[in-house]
Design a protein around this motif. Sequence first.
Motif, PDB file in Angstrom:
ATOM      1  N   ALA A   1       2.661   1.595  -3.344  1.00  0.00           N
ATOM      2  CA  ALA A   1       1.715   2.012  -4.381  1.00  0.00           C
ATOM      3  C   ALA A   1       1.355   3.488  -4.228  1.00  0.00           C
ATOM      4  O   ALA A   1       1.261   4.221  -5.220  1.00  0.00           O
ATOM      5  CB  ALA A   1       0.455   1.144  -4.327  1.00  0.00           C
TER       6      ALA A   1
ATOM      7  N   PHE B   1       7.258  -1.140 -11.271  1.00  0.00           N
ATOM      8  CA  PHE B   1       6.916  -1.457  -9.900  1.00  0.00           C
ATOM      9  C   PHE B   1       7.404  -2.876  -9.610  1.00  0.00           C
ATOM     10  O   PHE B   1       6.799  -3.847 -10.051  1.00  0.00           O
ATOM     11  CB  PHE B   1       5.394  -1.340  -9.727  1.00  0.00           C
ATOM     12  CG  PHE B   1       4.926  -1.222  -8.300  1.00  0.00           C
ATOM     13  CD1 PHE B   1       5.107  -0.045  -7.595  1.00  0.00           C
ATOM     14  CD2 PHE B   1       4.282  -2.276  -7.684  1.00  0.00           C
ATOM     15  CE1 PHE B   1       4.650   0.081  -6.288  1.00  0.00           C
ATOM     16  CE2 PHE B   1       3.815  -2.167  -6.380  1.00  0.00           C
ATOM     17  CZ  PHE B   1       4.002  -0.984  -5.682  1.00  0.00           C
TER      18      PHE B   1
ATOM     19  N   LEU C   1      -2.235  -3.720  -9.779  1.00  0.00           N
ATOM     20  CA  LEU C   1      -0.984  -3.097  -9.327  1.00  0.00           C
ATOM     21  C   LEU C   1      -0.379  -2.248 -10.441  1.00  0.00           C
ATOM     22  O   LEU C   1      -0.714  -2.425 -11.619  1.00  0.00           O
ATOM     23  CB  LEU C   1       0.019  -4.184  -8.917  1.00  0.00           C
ATOM     24  CG  LEU C   1      -0.217  -4.866  -7.574  1.00  0.00           C
ATOM     25  CD1 LEU C   1       0.619  -6.146  -7.470  1.00  0.00           C
ATOM     26  CD2 LEU C   1       0.117  -3.930  -6.425  1.00  0.00           C
ATOM     27  N   PRO C   2       0.538  -1.354 -10.090  1.00  0.00           N
ATOM     28  CA  PRO C   2       1.228  -0.570 -11.132  1.00  0.00           C
ATOM     29  C   PRO C   2       1.942  -1.491 -12.118  1.00  0.00           C
ATOM     30  O   PRO C   2       2.271  -2.634 -11.780  1.00  0.00           O
ATOM     31  CB  PRO C   2       2.238   0.258 -10.336  1.00  0.00           C
ATOM     32  CG  PRO C   2       1.692   0.335  -8.962  1.00  0.00           C
ATOM     33  CD  PRO C   2       0.971  -0.968  -8.747  1.00  0.00           C
TER      34      PRO C   2
ATOM     35  N   TRP D   1      -0.206   5.025 -14.472  1.00  0.00           N
ATOM     36  CA  TRP D   1      -0.804   3.854 -13.843  1.00  0.00           C
ATOM     37  C   TRP D   1      -2.290   3.854 -14.158  1.00  0.00           C
ATOM     38  O   TRP D   1      -3.111   4.322 -13.379  1.00  0.00           O
ATOM     39  CB  TRP D   1      -0.542   3.908 -12.349  1.00  0.00           C
ATOM     40  CG  TRP D   1      -1.038   2.775 -11.529  1.00  0.00           C
ATOM     41  CD1 TRP D   1      -1.563   1.584 -11.950  1.00  0.00           C
ATOM     42  CD2 TRP D   1      -1.052   2.728 -10.103  1.00  0.00           C
ATOM     43  NE1 TRP D   1      -1.900   0.800 -10.882  1.00  0.00           N
ATOM     44  CE2 TRP D   1      -1.591   1.476  -9.730  1.00  0.00           C
ATOM     45  CE3 TRP D   1      -0.669   3.604  -9.106  1.00  0.00           C
ATOM     46  CZ2 TRP D   1      -1.748   1.106  -8.407  1.00  0.00           C
ATOM     47  CZ3 TRP D   1      -0.823   3.231  -7.798  1.00  0.00           C
ATOM     48  CH2 TRP D   1      -1.357   1.990  -7.449  1.00  0.00           C
TER      49      TRP D   1
ATOM     50  N   LYS E   1       2.035   6.348  -7.047  1.00  0.00           N
ATOM     51  CA  LYS E   1       1.003   7.246  -7.579  1.00  0.00           C
ATOM     52  C   LYS E   1       1.383   8.709  -7.343  1.00  0.00           C
ATOM     53  O   LYS E   1       1.224   9.560  -8.226  1.00  0.00           O
ATOM     54  CB  LYS E   1      -0.357   6.942  -6.946  1.00  0.00           C
ATOM     55  CG  LYS E   1      -1.462   7.807  -7.544  1.00  0.00           C
ATOM     56  CD  LYS E   1      -2.822   7.436  -7.044  1.00  0.00           C
ATOM     57  CE  LYS E   1      -3.780   8.400  -7.712  1.00  0.00           C
ATOM     58  NZ  LYS E   1      -5.131   8.154  -7.522  1.00  0.00           N
TER      59      LYS E   1
ATOM     60  N   TRP F   1       0.843  -1.195   0.000  1.00  0.00           N
ATOM     61  CA  TRP F   1       0.000   0.000   0.000  1.00  0.00           C
ATOM     62  C   TRP F   1       0.882   1.250   0.000  1.00  0.00           C
ATOM     63  O   TRP F   1       0.665   2.179  -0.789  1.00  0.00           O
ATOM     64  CB  TRP F   1      -0.898  -0.050   1.220  1.00  0.00           C
ATOM     65  CG  TRP F   1      -1.865   1.077   1.427  1.00  0.00           C
ATOM     66  CD1 TRP F   1      -2.127   2.134   0.598  1.00  0.00           C
ATOM     67  CD2 TRP F   1      -2.716   1.252   2.559  1.00  0.00           C
ATOM     68  NE1 TRP F   1      -3.087   2.942   1.150  1.00  0.00           N
ATOM     69  CE2 TRP F   1      -3.461   2.422   2.352  1.00  0.00           C
ATOM     70  CE3 TRP F   1      -2.914   0.518   3.718  1.00  0.00           C
ATOM     71  CZ2 TRP F   1      -4.389   2.886   3.280  1.00  0.00           C
ATOM     72  CZ3 TRP F   1      -3.844   0.983   4.632  1.00  0.00           C
ATOM     73  CH2 TRP F   1      -4.567   2.152   4.410  1.00  0.00           C
TER      74      TRP F   1
ATOM     75  N   THR G   1       5.137  -5.922  -8.493  1.00  0.00           N
ATOM     76  CA  THR G   1       4.234  -6.503  -9.488  1.00  0.00           C
ATOM     77  C   THR G   1       4.927  -7.622 -10.255  1.00  0.00           C
ATOM     78  O   THR G   1       4.377  -8.722 -10.399  1.00  0.00           O
ATOM     79  CB  THR G   1       3.728  -5.417 -10.461  1.00  0.00           C
ATOM     80  OG1 THR G   1       3.101  -4.374  -9.719  1.00  0.00           O
ATOM     81  CG2 THR G   1       2.744  -5.985 -11.466  1.00  0.00           C
TER      82      THR G   1
ATOM     83  N   SER H   1      -5.023   2.704 -11.519  1.00  0.00           N
ATOM     84  CA  SER H   1      -4.851   3.157 -10.130  1.00  0.00           C
ATOM     85  C   SER H   1      -6.190   3.370  -9.418  1.00  0.00           C
ATOM     86  O   SER H   1      -6.315   3.033  -8.235  1.00  0.00           O
ATOM     87  CB  SER H   1      -4.007   4.431 -10.053  1.00  0.00           C
ATOM     88  OG  SER H   1      -4.672   5.520 -10.652  1.00  0.00           O
TER      89      SER H   1
END
Length: 184
Positions: free
Chosen positions: A97, A133, A127-128, A107, A101, A94, A136, A110
């Motif tokens: 992410a 990322f 996920l991105p 993304w 962002k 979290w 991922t 998102s």
Amino acid sequence: MINEFKADLKSLSSLQIYRKYVLGGDCHLLDNHRLFEIRETICEKFEIEFNDVIMVGSGKLGFSIKPSRRFGIFNDDSDIDIAIVSTKLFERIWQEAYLFKKSGADWPSSNKFFKYLSEGWIRPDKLPPSSYFEFTADWWNFFNNLTSSNRFGPFKVRGGLYHSNFFLQEYQIICIEQCIQEAS
């Protein structure tokens, strides 16, 4: 098992059904050895507790309870669905992410990611992009390798990450309550 499940829809609460069938009971697809093996492999990979890895879905029950496949029997097109319940891992992803962002990176999914996040779970397909990322790519490589190993049959192995048991329970109970309504 499906007939017993349907009968229990009339006499047990959604929480009792969740406890009996999702958390308890036998696994339809995997014997105890293979179920141990998949859970052990996942908990070692993500450095989480063994009890935080729970098989769910039609592989566990033998049939689906989600609306789009309600009571559809596990078949060659089914996945092995694993719920990973880890507050520590969830919060790490979290935070990563959020920072991703915040950086303004591209993304497209998102909004959907954060919608599911508000419901207490992380859908890996939201996920991105893996090229930006690291988690991922790591997630998909791991689960794709489990799939291609065929150690658990010729089925896709997929996982979802939950913040806590509360959110896994709530997600499952939504589907169970829909089953109860349809059985009434």
